[in-house]
Each structure stands twice: as structure tokens, then as C-alpha cells.
Write a protein that holds these residues in place. Structure first.
Motif, mmCIF file in Angstrom:
data_model
loop_
_atom_site.group_PDB
_atom_site.id
_atom_site.type_symbol
_atom_site.label_atom_id
_atom_site.label_comp_id
_atom_site.label_asym_id
_atom_site.label_seq_id
_atom_site.Cartn_x
_atom_site.Cartn_y
_atom_site.Cartn_z
ATOM 1 N N ILE A 278 -12.745 5.110 -7.533
ATOM 2 C CA ILE A 278 -13.007 5.452 -8.930
ATOM 3 C C ILE A 278 -14.513 5.619 -9.080
ATOM 4 C CG2 ILE A 278 -12.592 4.794 -11.325
ATOM 5 C CD1 ILE A 278 -10.543 2.730 -10.198
ATOM 6 N N GLY A 279 -14.975 6.850 -8.917
ATOM 7 C CA GLY A 279 -16.412 7.073 -8.948
ATOM 8 C C GLY A 279 -17.084 6.331 -7.801
ATOM 9 N N ARG A 280 -17.954 5.391 -8.162
ATOM 10 C CA ARG A 280 -18.642 4.608 -7.139
ATOM 11 C C ARG A 280 -17.944 3.285 -6.853
ATOM 12 N NH1 ARG A 280 -24.940 5.348 -9.062
ATOM 13 N NH2 ARG A 280 -25.147 7.536 -8.458
ATOM 14 N N LEU A 281 -16.789 3.070 -7.459
ATOM 15 C CA LEU A 281 -16.042 1.832 -7.238
ATOM 16 C C LEU A 281 -14.915 2.084 -6.247
ATOM 17 C CD1 LEU A 281 -15.270 -1.110 -7.894
ATOM 18 C CD2 LEU A 281 -13.891 -0.218 -9.786
ATOM 19 N N TYR A 282 -14.873 1.273 -5.199
ATOM 20 C CA TYR A 282 -13.823 1.355 -4.183
ATOM 21 C C TYR A 282 -13.006 0.072 -4.286
ATOM 22 C CZ TYR A 282 -16.875 5.028 -2.506
ATOM 23 O OH TYR A 282 -17.645 6.155 -2.425
ATOM 24 N N GLU A 283 -11.754 0.230 -4.650
ATOM 25 C CA GLU A 283 -10.948 -0.931 -5.008
ATOM 26 C C GLU A 283 -9.866 -1.199 -3.972
ATOM 27 O OE1 GLU A 283 -9.917 -2.051 -9.277
ATOM 28 O OE2 GLU A 283 -8.069 -1.169 -8.564
ATOM 29 N N THR A 284 -9.708 -2.475 -3.605
ATOM 30 C CA THR A 284 -8.685 -2.897 -2.649
ATOM 31 C C THR A 284 -7.523 -3.530 -3.398
ATOM 32 O OG1 THR A 284 -10.428 -3.368 -1.041
ATOM 33 C CG2 THR A 284 -8.241 -4.262 -0.584
ATOM 34 N N GLU A 285 -6.362 -2.903 -3.331
ATOM 35 C CA GLU A 285 -5.159 -3.444 -3.973
ATOM 36 C C GLU A 285 -4.620 -4.592 -3.120
ATOM 37 O OE1 GLU A 285 -2.260 -3.345 -7.054
ATOM 38 O OE2 GLU A 285 -3.983 -2.022 -6.795
ATOM 39 N N PRO A 286 -4.164 -5.692 -3.731
ATOM 40 C CA PRO A 286 -3.652 -6.828 -2.947
ATOM 41 C C PRO A 286 -2.247 -6.578 -2.400
ATOM 42 C CG PRO A 286 -3.481 -7.306 -5.272
ATOM 43 C CD PRO A 286 -4.194 -5.981 -5.182
ATOM 44 N N ILE A 287 -2.112 -5.550 -1.608
ATOM 45 C CA ILE A 287 -0.848 -5.224 -0.945
ATOM 46 C C ILE A 287 -1.206 -4.443 0.319
ATOM 47 C CG2 ILE A 287 -0.527 -3.056 -2.207
ATOM 48 C CD1 ILE A 287 2.464 -3.736 -2.361
ATOM 49 N N ILE A 288 -0.515 -4.695 1.405
ATOM 50 C CA ILE A 288 -0.890 -4.098 2.692
ATOM 51 C C ILE A 288 0.233 -3.182 3.158
ATOM 52 C CG2 ILE A 288 -1.636 -4.553 5.053
ATOM 53 C CD1 ILE A 288 -2.475 -7.343 4.153
ATOM 54 N N ASN A 289 -0.110 -1.941 3.440
ATOM 55 C CA ASN A 289 0.877 -0.948 3.883
ATOM 56 C C ASN A 289 1.461 -1.346 5.238
ATOM 57 O OD1 ASN A 289 1.943 1.692 5.003
ATOM 58 N ND2 ASN A 289 1.266 2.342 2.979
ATOM 59 N N ASN A 290 2.734 -1.036 5.440
ATOM 60 C CA ASN A 290 3.369 -1.436 6.704
ATOM 61 C C ASN A 290 2.831 -0.652 7.895
ATOM 62 O OD1 ASN A 290 4.649 0.847 5.673
ATOM 63 N ND2 ASN A 290 6.601 0.375 6.638
ATOM 64 N N TYR A 291 2.317 0.560 7.691
ATOM 65 C CA TYR A 291 1.713 1.280 8.813
ATOM 66 C C TYR A 291 0.534 0.473 9.364
ATOM 67 C CZ TYR A 291 4.203 5.489 7.156
ATOM 68 O OH TYR A 291 5.138 6.406 6.763
ATOM 69 N N ALA A 292 -0.325 -0.012 8.454
ATOM 70 C CA ALA A 292 -1.503 -0.770 8.885
ATOM 71 C C ALA A 292 -1.093 -2.038 9.638
ATOM 72 C CB ALA A 292 -2.357 -1.126 7.668
ATOM 73 N N LEU A 293 -0.023 -2.686 9.177
ATOM 74 C CA LEU A 293 0.411 -3.921 9.837
ATOM 75 C C LEU A 293 0.899 -3.657 11.261
ATOM 76 C CD1 LEU A 293 2.256 -5.725 6.905
ATOM 77 C CD2 LEU A 293 0.120 -6.411 8.009
#
Length: 235
Positions: free
Chosen positions: A22-37
Motif C-alpha cells: 500500500i504505497g510505501r507500506l508493505y504489510e504481512t498478513e498473519p497467515i502463511i500460504n501452503n506453497y511457502a510451507l
């Protein structure tokens, strides 16, 4: 024989990945995608799990192109009967870090600036000691690692694994309160209603009401997971 592991991740470092920009804000949602796991658990391109991929798709120290190859990497897990669900937060807190852009030019023509505007960005990260939960469904016993690394900063995290009792398969209308990858369930179950979690590369769904086959447990009444989940990329 289906074996289901309940896994918990405890963060030992702050976790960052850009769920939203969001513009200059990079936000981490507290949920992890299964591909990454799957990558973090070392399940991809592994001789231990018999999921090796063709040499042209294998990871190496230097990759000439940075193009994800999820289909090539995750399809071998289907063949071995291994599936990992996305991870939800059991408890977490967030921290906000501010960083400044640096100008790396060694020589510039000095021009008088009209305004004193700093160049900075902010990253919202998940704090250490946050805990996530996910499930691994397998047709054979697995020995999962105790320590993994996650996110852009390769943050250190500890995994606790619990093998659940033998599941039973039921069929009908049910609600899964855990996050799911819609691509992996929509072809085997009828998805009726859900909440969307927007994130790349595949937005997830949670609080899903669906119809079809699912795993249930006599001693864990609230836990219901769709059966026959596997990684899908085409119809």
C-alpha cells in the motif's frame, strides 16, 4: 493409510513477506500460504521425500531467471501423497519497522532540491513468539524438521509436530474453520461460502462451508479437513 500431523510454528525472529503493498507500506498478513510451507519444510525437490524434479526446474545457487515454478515443484508431492495446508495464527503480534532508501550513486550532479522529502518505507512484520498452526496430510510417515526458515528475511522458526489419531472419512455438508487453498479443494468439493484472504500467489479462503468428503476425528470434534486435497494448477 492416511496420516495427519498437526504442526505448530513458533517464530524466533520477526516474519516478513509482502501480502499487501500500500504505497510505501508493505504489510504481512498473519497467515502463511501452503506453497511457502512446502519449500520451508524441505519437501520440494527432495531425495528424502522422493520429490526430485527435472534438472531444468531444480533450484541452484544461481538461477538465470526468477520465475516461480510451482506446478513443476509441487506436482511431485501429489505423486507421493503429501499435502500441506496453509497456516493460521493461534496468537500473534505485529511490529512496524521504518527504513530509508539510500542513494548508491558514487557521482551525481548536485542539484538544489526544492523540498526536503525523505525517501522511506515501512514494513509491518509478525513479531517473534507468534504461533501458527497447519496440517500435513500424508500417505506415509514423515520426519519433519524441527527448525525452518520463513519469509523474505529467512526468519528462524521452531516446529512442533503432533501425529493425530487415525482419521475417519465422512461425506456431506461441513464447515472448515482453517484456511484453505481454493485451487486445491474446488475441484473435489463443492465450495458454498467462504471468507477471502487476498494474498499472492493464490488468495486463500477460510471459514469455508462446503459439501463433499472430509476427515473427522472421534476425539477432536471441531476439526474437519477436506479429503482428497492436492496441488492443482489446471482444470
Amino acid at each position: 493409510m492416511t496420516i495427519i500431523y498437526r504442526c505448530q510454528i513458533e517464530l524466533h525472529d520477526s516474519l516478513y513477506y509482502a501480502t499487501r503493498e500500500i504505497g510505501r507500506l508493505y504489510e504481512t498478513e498473519p497467515i502463511i500460504n501452503n506453497y511457502a510451507l512446502c519449500y520451508a519444510l524441505g519437501l520440494v525437490d527432495s531425495q528424502i521425500y522422493s520429490t526430485t524434479v527435472a534438472e531444468e526446474h531444480s533450484y541452484c545457487y544461481f538461477c538465470p531467471e526468477q520465475v516461480p515454478k510451482y506446478e513443476e515443484h509441487l506436482t511431485p508431492l501429489n505423486q507421493q501423497g503429501i499435502y500441506v495446508t496453509p497456516a493460521r495464527s493461534l496468537n500473534h503480534s505485529s511490529i512496524l519497522n521504518t527504513w530509508k532508501y539510500a542513494n548508491n550513486n558514487y557521482h551525481v550532479e548536485m542539484e538544489k532540491t526544492q523540498k526536503n522529502i525523505p525517501s522511506f518505507g515501512r514494513a509491518k512484520e509478525i513479531a517473534p513468539e507468534s504461533v501458527f498452526e497447519f496440517f500435513v496430510i500424508s500417505q506415509k510417515e514423515l520426519k519433519l524438521p524441527k527448525w525452518i526458515r520463513l519469509g523474505k528475511w529467512m526468519s528462524k522458526a521452531e516446529i512442533t509436530v503432533e501425529q493425530l489419531p487415525k482419521p475417519k472419512i465422512a461425506e456431506g455438508l461441513f464447515t472448515c474453520t482453517y484456511p484453505l487453498n481454493p485451487l486445491d479443494v474446488m475441484f473435489t468439493n463443492q465450495v458454498i461460502s467462504y471468507d477471502v484472504v487476498n494474498m499472492p500467489p493464490v488468495s486463500l479462503i477460510q471459514n469455508v462451508q462446503m459439501r463433499g468428503q472430509y476427515y473427522q476425528f472421534d476425539s477432536i470434534k471441531e476439526l474437519k479437513l477436506p479429503a482428497r486435497m492436492e496441488y492443482r494448477f489446471r482444470n
